[in-house]
Design an enzyme around this catalytic site. Structure first.
Site, PDB file in Angstrom:
ATOM      1  N   ALA A   1       0.802  -1.217   0.000  1.00 18.40           N
ATOM      2  CA  ALA A   1       0.000   0.000   0.000  1.00 18.40           C
ATOM      3  C   ALA A   1       0.836   1.268   0.000  1.00 18.40           C
ATOM      4  CB  ALA A   1      -0.930  -0.009   1.212  1.00 18.40           C
TER       5      ALA A   1
ATOM      6  N   GLY B   1       6.165  -0.535  -3.727  1.00 21.52           N
ATOM      7  CA  GLY B   1       6.228  -1.781  -4.491  1.00 21.52           C
ATOM      8  C   GLY B   1       7.680  -2.154  -4.677  1.00 21.52           C
ATOM      9  N   ARG B   2       7.908  -3.402  -4.990  1.00 22.92           N
ATOM     10  CA  ARG B   2       9.293  -3.828  -5.215  1.00 22.92           C
ATOM     11  C   ARG B   2       9.309  -5.105  -6.033  1.00 22.92           C
ATOM     12  NH1 ARG B   2      11.385  -6.716  -0.063  1.00 22.92           N
ATOM     13  NH2 ARG B   2       9.597  -8.005   0.423  1.00 22.92           N
TER      14      ARG B   2
ATOM     15  N   HIS C   1      -3.016 -12.558  -3.415  1.00 21.40           N
ATOM     16  CA  HIS C   1      -3.266 -11.755  -2.216  1.00 21.40           C
ATOM     17  C   HIS C   1      -2.012 -11.878  -1.360  1.00 21.40           C
ATOM     18  CE1 HIS C   1      -5.716 -10.939   1.689  1.00 21.40           C
ATOM     19  NE2 HIS C   1      -5.005  -9.895   1.304  1.00 21.40           N
ATOM     20  N   ASP C   2      -1.392 -10.759  -1.014  1.00 17.73           N
ATOM     21  CA  ASP C   2      -0.089 -10.826  -0.345  1.00 17.73           C
ATOM     22  C   ASP C   2      -0.137 -11.640   0.937  1.00 17.73           C
ATOM     23  OD1 ASP C   2      -1.530  -8.911   1.086  1.00 17.73           O
ATOM     24  OD2 ASP C   2      -0.187  -7.255   0.573  1.00 17.73           O
TER      25      ASP C   2
ATOM     26  N   ASN D   1      -8.876  -9.441  10.552  1.00 21.08           N
ATOM     27  CA  ASN D   1      -8.053  -8.260  10.314  1.00 21.08           C
ATOM     28  C   ASN D   1      -7.986  -7.430  11.588  1.00 21.08           C
ATOM     29  OD1 ASN D   1      -8.172  -9.085   7.624  1.00 21.08           O
ATOM     30  ND2 ASN D   1      -8.269  -6.982   6.874  1.00 21.08           N
TER      31      ASN D   1
ATOM     32  N   GLY E   1       6.988  -7.429   8.181  1.00 26.31           N
ATOM     33  CA  GLY E   1       7.761  -6.359   8.796  1.00 26.31           C
ATOM     34  C   GLY E   1       7.690  -6.353  10.303  1.00 26.31           C
TER      35      GLY E   1
END
Length: 477
Positions: A17, A20-21, A231-232, A291, A397
């Site tokens: 969000a 990007g990479r 979906h990540d 979530n 992360g």
């Protein structure tokens, strides 16, 4: 750069969000090495009162990343969920995709009663789910095809249209049991079922690069784009290094996705009320999760504080009195960008708690609150499913946040295994590698390779930790 003997190279396009990479992995039976080839900002744009994704900038970043990656044996794409682009009958994009944080999601709502939606799709209530966004979509009547973000990028790379299963399951338009589109839900929006493209499953080859894309990136036109868990979170959960089935997972970033892995959907009235969702995973699994607002409040605090050093603040926060102030980060007041430290202070003031009066105390409040939210979601997942878990895996992360990992272990009364940080990219490239024959086996075999090759950190719960209600997530008799 040539692959080492016995290994092959794959590119993971990982779109988040805020950035990007493109990550390149060398993979063999006992090898899993990753490096970041290119990173680019993903900054939304507000125009005419609407918040859009700058999707052409994102696509340019993907092309630049693939050029930087060099020759690869496959490309897989993952991104955030629910957002989409609409194509006309010629395959042209009708407009920039709208951001899920745009205000339209506050007033959008499908006409189908939520109880019925949950019974059919198994997906929890979120105002930004695709089905609700479509209810406020002015361009729907003129659209021929809907493509979720990773499918849109894949279409521009290959010219092939489809919808990858794990991301499609988040739209609230997919039948949870058949894993096919529910045409009645699309019709209820005034859209033809044909707007929803054919479903792809992780591991299916989408197609080779278009000649012009190959020329633009310097890659071979034979390079194949392979469907992964687009979906990540699906890729991140595939990247969890679990040794058996007795685990809970937390994919921790801007959001924390907290849950357990099931073989079948768990659709119940209790689950609906608890806002648990049934999202498709790799190899027929189900991600039964909730979530939870993750590191978003902390990220916004750091942004407001400008030059603040987060590592130093976390060290200071670790020395602060624990659980002095706690907020509900899922309160809507914390959802939008803005002055998060002031909102946290105001929440504590209204709740009759000590108001964090330093940056370190504000950070401690956020981390304490997130650890307790993790425990609450795990407790509820175990209660609803009857599962038993011995370990909590934190990937993404948040696995680098030692204070958060330690407090989550203390709160849950369970060991926390932190890592890999790159779980999403790892899950992405391993699905590609298996489809390509570089590795073989089940999801458990892929996870064993992760355990052998990636650094992991283990945090044991501390009996002396003063965590309110700690230990409730521990193993059950």
């Amino acid at each position: 750069m040539q692959s080492a003997p016995g290994t092959r190279r794959y590119a993971a396009v990982d779109l988040g969000a805020s950035s990007g990479r493109v990550v390149v992995a060398e993979i063999g039976p006992d090898t899993l090495d990753l490096r970041e080839a290119h990173r680019f900002a993903n900054v939304p744009v507000r125009a005419g009162g609407t918040l859009y994704w700058d999707i052409l900038h994102v696509y340019r970043g993907v092309l630049e990343g693939l050029r930087a990656a060099g020759p690869v044996d496959g490309i897989g794409i993952d991104s955030w969920a629910v957002d989409y682009g609409l194509l006309d009958e010629r395959g042209a994009l009708l407009g920039n995709p709208v951001h899920y944080r745009d205000a339209r999601t506050e007033r959008a709502n499908s006409d189908v009663p939520f109880e019925e939606l949950y019974a059919r799709t198994g997906i929890a209530r979120q105002p930004f789910n695709t089905i609700h966004q479509l209810a406020a979509e002015p361009g729907l009547a003129t659209a021929a095809t809907l493509l979720l973000i990773p499918d849109l990028i894949a279409y521009w790379l290959t010219g092939r249209i489809g919808a990858e299963l794990t991301n499609a399951s988040t739209t609230q338009l997919l039948d949870a049991r058949t894993r096919g589109w529910d045409p009645a839900l699309a019709a209820g929006l005034g859209a033809a079922a044909s707007i929803l493209p054919p479903i792809r499953r992780p591991g299916e080859v989408i197609g080779p690069l278009l000649p012009e894309v190959a020329a633009e990136t310097g890659l071979s036109p034979d390079t194949r784009v392979i469907a992964v868990g687009s979906h990540d979170t699906a890729s991140a959960v595939a990247g969890v290094p679990a040794a058996d089935e007795r685990f809970a997972y937390i994919s921790c970033g801007t959001w924390s996705l907290v849950g357990v892995e099931l073989d079948q959907p768990m659709i119940s009235e209790e689950g609906r009320r608890a806002n648990f969702t049934n999202e498709a995973g790799i190899d027929g699994t189900v991600r039964y999760l909730r979530n939870v607002t993750g590191l978003w409040p902390l990220q916004e605090c750091v942004r407001v504080w400008s030059a603040a050093d987060l590592g130093e603040l976390l060290e200071q926060a670790a020395r602060e009195e624990p659980f002095r102030s706690v907020v509900d980060a899922d309160d809507p007041v914390f959802h939008a960008p803005g002055d998060m430290p002031a909102r946290i202070a105001d929440f504590c003031r209204r709740a009759g708690q000590p108001v964090p009066d330093t940056r370190a105390r504000t950070v401690r409040c956020v981390v304490d609150s997130l650890a307790l939210a993790h425990r609450a979601a795990i407790d509820e997942a175990l209660r609803l499913t009857g599962r038993e878990v011995d370990t909590v895996h934190i990937v993404g992360g948040g696995s680098r946040n030692a204070l958060l990992c330690r407090l989550t272990a203390d709160a849950c009364g369970l060991p926390v295994v932190a890592g890999p940080v790159e779980a999403t990219s790892i899950g992405n490239v391993l699905v590609q590698a298996r489809a390509d024959g570089a590795v073989s086996g089940t999801l458990a075999d892929l996870r064993a390779l992760i355990r052998r090759s990636q650094p992991l950190e283990r945090y044991e719960p501390r009996p002396e930790a003063a965590v309110p209600g700690a230990g409730r997530s521990g193993p059950r008799a």
